[in-house]
Design an enzyme around this catalytic site. Structure first.
Site, PDB file in Angstrom:
ATOM      1  N   TYR A 241      36.728  35.793  54.147  1.00 29.09           N
ATOM      2  CA  TYR A 241      36.802  35.868  52.648  1.00 29.09           C
ATOM      3  C   TYR A 241      37.097  37.274  52.537  1.00 29.09           C
ATOM      4  CZ  TYR A 241      35.938  36.347  47.726  1.00 29.09           C
ATOM      5  OH  TYR A 241      36.066  36.596  46.453  1.00 29.09           O
TER       6      TYR A 241
ATOM      7  N   SER B 189      37.100  41.442  44.571  1.00 28.91           N
ATOM      8  CA  SER B 189      35.629  40.927  44.771  1.00 28.91           C
ATOM      9  C   SER B 189      34.887  42.161  45.217  1.00 28.91           C
ATOM     10  CB  SER B 189      35.463  39.969  45.852  1.00 28.91           C
ATOM     11  OG  SER B 189      34.127  39.733  46.021  1.00 28.91           O
TER      12      SER B 189
END
Length: 248
Positions: free
Chosen positions: A116, A103
């Site tokens: 995350y 990401s």
């Protein structure tokens, strides 16, 4: 796939080319068995795309530690277990490409997604180091780092911690509200991301890291500039920690 319905839906896309298997990558002990069955059936695994993962939203102080453990089990440990199961055959064949979906949150950070980001930072580091270990075996490792894409990441695929500390209302409430409203309207097109993946698979010298989306490039470049400025500002202090031999 994690359930029979999803497996059947995938198979129906192309009954001649799509061969689903049932697996939850949190079940680490099952992974080698599934990979062995695939190799016995199809002969080789040329490309491994580790796309399994989910988002976590929550202020660190509010988020239970178990949610961090769960996040790493899926986003990091399950991915590494898949890689370890596939690598022996790739190494034997002296051929392969491992693509780990990370990401832009594996390099830039935002408040409210610390668990995350931590998992994606970890996977970025593991992937980059792994790439240096296996490059002499003609095995490529690429991290695919998307920005905001129109997927279920901020919807069904996100775990949200309960809000319990009022001191964080000012920073967290607008973030949660905005993310929920934007879910399903993100700028990134998943089909075009798939096309980008196909392109790097077919490239002789694929990138170590590929960012996807205008937002990812913008945020990453902003952070790189900020890092350069901060490194320069504190350079003197950084260099002051070296040993100075007597007499010099």
């Amino acid at each position: 796939m994690r359930n029979q319905k999803s497996a059947q839906d995938f198979s129906n896309l192309n009954t001649q080319l799509a061969y689903p298997v049932l697996l939850d990558i949190n079940n680490f002990d099952e992974i080698p068995k599934v990979v062995e069955n695939i190799l016995n059936t199809h002969g080789s695994i040329d490309v491994l795309i580790n796309n399994a993962g989910y988002g976590h939203e929550g202020i660190l102080e509010e988020s239970p530690l178990q949610e961090l453990i769960d996040q790493f089990n899926t986003n990091v440990f399950g991915v590494v277990a898949m890689i370890k199961a596939v690598l022996p055959s790739m190494r034997k064949n002296r051929n392969g490409h491992i693509i780990n979906v990370t990401s832009m949150g594996g390099f830039i950070t935002m408040p409210g997604i610390s668990y995350y980001c931590g998992s994606k930072f970890a996977l970025e580091g593991i992937s980059e180091s792994l790439g240096k270990e296996v490059k002499d075996f003609n095995i490529h490792v690429t991290t695919l780092a998307p920005g905001q894409f129109r997927t279920d990441w901020a919807g069904r695929s996100m775990k949200r911690s309960n809000r319990v500390i009022n001191d964080y209302d000012e920073i967290m409430n607008p973030i949660r509200e905005a993310r929920e409203k934007k879910s399903g309207f993100q700028p990134g097109d998943p089909d075009k991301a798939a096309q980008a993946v196909m392109k790097i698979i077919q490239t002789q010298n694929p990138p170590t890291r590929l960012y996807l989306g205008d937002d990812a490039l913008l945020f990453v470049n902003d952070k790189l500039n900020s890092m350069k400025n901060e490194i320069s500002k504190w350079e003197e202090l950084s260099r002051s920690t070296n040993f100075v031999e007597k007499g010099n």
